[in-house]
Design an enzyme around this catalytic site. Sequence first.
Site, PDB file in Angstrom:
ATOM      1  CD  GLU A  71      54.428  38.417 -23.842  1.00 54.60           C
ATOM      2  OE1 GLU A  71      54.358  37.251 -23.416  1.00 54.60           O
ATOM      3  OE2 GLU A  71      53.711  38.869 -24.751  1.00 54.60           O
ATOM      4  NE  ARG A  95      52.890  28.859 -13.594  1.00 56.74           N
ATOM      5  CZ  ARG A  95      53.306  29.740 -14.511  1.00 56.74           C
ATOM      6  NH1 ARG A  95      54.219  29.414 -15.380  1.00 56.74           N
ATOM      7  NH2 ARG A  95      52.788  30.924 -14.552  1.00 56.74           N
ATOM      8  CE  LYS A 134      52.987  38.191 -17.617  1.00 57.53           C
ATOM      9  NZ  LYS A 134      54.201  38.668 -18.289  1.00 57.53           N
TER      10      LYS A 134
HETATM   11  P1  ATP Z   1      51.827  34.438 -16.625  1.00 60.59           P
HETATM   12  O1  ATP Z   1      51.616  32.969 -16.801  1.00 60.59           O
HETATM   13  O2  ATP Z   1      51.458  34.945 -15.294  1.00 60.59           O
HETATM   14  O3  ATP Z   1      51.240  35.267 -17.691  1.00 60.59           O
HETATM   15  P2  ATP Z   1      54.305  34.388 -17.879  1.00 60.59           P
HETATM   16  O4  ATP Z   1      55.099  33.163 -17.688  1.00 60.59           O
HETATM   17  O5  ATP Z   1      53.590  34.558 -19.157  1.00 60.59           O
HETATM   18  O6  ATP Z   1      53.375  34.601 -16.648  1.00 60.59           O
HETATM   19  P3  ATP Z   1      56.545  36.048 -18.286  1.00 60.59           P
HETATM   20  O7  ATP Z   1      56.553  37.516 -18.370  1.00 60.59           O
HETATM   21  O8  ATP Z   1      56.830  35.281 -19.506  1.00 60.59           O
HETATM   22  O9  ATP Z   1      55.171  35.669 -17.670  1.00 60.59           O
HETATM   23  O10 ATP Z   1      57.460  35.549 -17.093  1.00 60.59           O
HETATM   24  C1  ATP Z   1      58.778  35.960 -16.864  1.00 60.59           C
HETATM   25  C2  ATP Z   1      59.482  34.876 -16.105  1.00 60.59           C
HETATM   26  O11 ATP Z   1      58.820  34.625 -14.885  1.00 60.59           O
HETATM   27  C3  ATP Z   1      59.517  33.578 -16.878  1.00 60.59           C
HETATM   28  O12 ATP Z   1      60.829  33.049 -16.813  1.00 60.59           O
HETATM   29  C4  ATP Z   1      58.526  32.711 -16.164  1.00 60.59           C
HETATM   30  O13 ATP Z   1      58.896  31.366 -16.243  1.00 60.59           O
HETATM   31  C5  ATP Z   1      58.591  33.248 -14.743  1.00 60.59           C
HETATM   32  N1  ATP Z   1      57.329  33.005 -14.050  1.00 60.59           N
HETATM   33  C6  ATP Z   1      56.086  33.388 -14.424  1.00 60.59           C
HETATM   34  N2  ATP Z   1      55.148  32.929 -13.576  1.00 60.59           N
HETATM   35  C7  ATP Z   1      55.815  32.247 -12.614  1.00 60.59           C
HETATM   36  C8  ATP Z   1      55.423  31.532 -11.437  1.00 60.59           C
HETATM   37  N3  ATP Z   1      54.137  31.434 -11.080  1.00 60.59           N
HETATM   38  N4  ATP Z   1      56.384  30.944 -10.692  1.00 60.59           N
HETATM   39  C9  ATP Z   1      57.675  31.055 -11.025  1.00 60.59           C
HETATM   40  N5  ATP Z   1      58.120  31.708 -12.111  1.00 60.59           N
HETATM   41  C10 ATP Z   1      57.212  32.291 -12.908  1.00 60.59           C
HETATM   42 MG    MG Z   2      55.225  34.005 -20.826  1.00 57.38          MG
END
Ligand code: ATP
Ligand code: MG
Length: 558
Positions: free
Chosen positions: A32, A259, A269
């Site tokens: 995102e 994760r 984020k």
């Molecule tokens: P955050 O929790 O940091 O805001 P998010 O999951 O909201 O991260 P996205 O932009 O939706 O961020 O993430 C893009 C991809 O990266 C998704 O498929 C998510 O599952 C993966 N991702 C995010 N954080 C991690 C992590 N700590 N370890 C592995 N994969 C991750």
């Molecule tokens: Mg997300």
Amino acid sequence: MTTTTDFIRTKIAEDLSSGKNDGRVVTRFPPEPNGYLHIGHAKSICLNFGVARENAGGVCHMRFDDTNPAKEEVEYAESIMRDVRWLGFDWGDKLFYASDYFEQFYQSAVQLIKMGKAYVCSLPAEEIRAYRGTLTEPGKDSPYRNRSIEENLDLFERMRAGEFEDGTHILRAKIDMASPNLNMRDPAIYRIRKTSHHRTGDRWCIYPMYDFAHCLSDAIERITHSLCTLEFEDHRPLYDWFLDTLGTEYHPQQIEFARLNLTFTVMSKRKLLQLVNEGLVNGWDDPRMLTISGIRRRGYTPASIRNFCELIGISKKDSRIEMGVLENCVREDLNENAPRAMAVLKPLKVIIDNYPADQVEEMVADNHPKRPEMGTRKVPFCKEIYIEQDDFMESPAPKFFRLAPGREVRLRSAYLITCQTVEKDAATGEIVALHCTYDPASRGGSAPDGRKVKGTLHWVSARHGVKAEVRLYDRLFFTEDPEADKAVDFKANLNPGSLTILDHCVLEPSLTLEAAGRHYQFERQGYFYADPVVSGGEKLVFNRTVGLRDTWAKVQGE
Ligand code: ATP
Ligand code: MG
């Protein structure tokens, strides 16, 4: 090419051999665009792009999951693409935006309404929450659940046309308010948000929810394996429900993995954004941040991050990886590949009394002790040099083998010197210089009579050295899990000593402004990266990427 395997790669290999998906492997990385990528995302990037690369004909799509207009910005999308490319991955022409599918999403929602599988609910948000029930109690049907298909179609169209204000109506899937899985209790599909979107402008005032948009995007792009983190496990039944109910031509398989969590940092984020917005760090690319752009500026290499991701592997169980593991990966890479240089971070002047005042010698130093192909360089030596303040003790402690009054040490690639007298400021008593003598027969660092000296020091010519600023970093948080105690704000665990600026450092003159963007091992100090963001004009700024050894583990183990 990775040498390890895991349950996801095994599953993909099985699907390939059973002929599922006509032998295709198509994954996607779906961020995102609401912030900069962090090291956790690197794990997902390495997995998704890695799996595609390892399989002949495999493809990984870069897809922006830009369905939430309020928090998204072009700056983020650009930084994300830059970071993925920097990590060494490429999506070719497979760049997609969920917002390009808005019309298809809308038509799918209309289809659900026509099937009697979705309805417009006009309960206020807090009522919807109350009707939802809890983990132990079933939910209650919304009084709007049995609206007619015609009424639903009419209301939904008018939602799109902008007739209603935010929060007055939502479109919900009609599934089961008593489901043990809360995600299946008539989840929201569309909500009204009268907000401009960075790509679609004001064309839409209703936006799809993640669960609806994500599975449809995957199906539209004919993704074969939709890899996501464990928190989506409970959403998988909904993912499948949408695609099964709509009867999409393609039904990707969602597979979850754990994760990445790292000690001494936060990995969300939203929290990283707080640090940026509240000025607790100097932007998203602050070298203390575990964002990709932060660790790039810190001096991490793409290979070290890819190695790290391979080393930690993919599993189904959440865990917290030691920060030291990441640090070791960059240390190993730079030990192998970074040229050596000499830099004095806290200078102490040494005057070599018996060295001719106007003489300069070019000493020859190896750029890498184990890689002769990296060549040598010339380092000027003269009567006045700098050594590290910490390399001298007037009354040496036991086991201190460096310079002290009357003691002889080796200057790396130069001569043996002996400290004769200590010059002090008459008023403060502070040491201002050391007077030493050198042995002219010891050029290169060894004496013809074979006498041994224990200490070898790095040094820089006072006349030729270049001034620089060096920034030393420590952990951004001083606790292993800054989020452990829910009663205190995670920011209370920020390490006040995470940044030390040394602005009187002296570097050997081979380190000119051209060093910007390059990695070095400063002998006896660690690995440093000439920060390309702040270096410029006359000024060179180096970031310490990592020390030579894991001093943190040592301190903790004591
Ligand atoms: P955050 O929790 O940091 O805001 P998010 O999951 O909201 O991260 P996205 O932009 O939706 O961020 O993430 C893009 C991809 O990266 C998704 O498929 C998510 O599952 C993966 N991702 C995010 N954080 C991690 C992590 N700590 N370890 C592995 N994969 C991750
Ligand atoms: Mg997300």
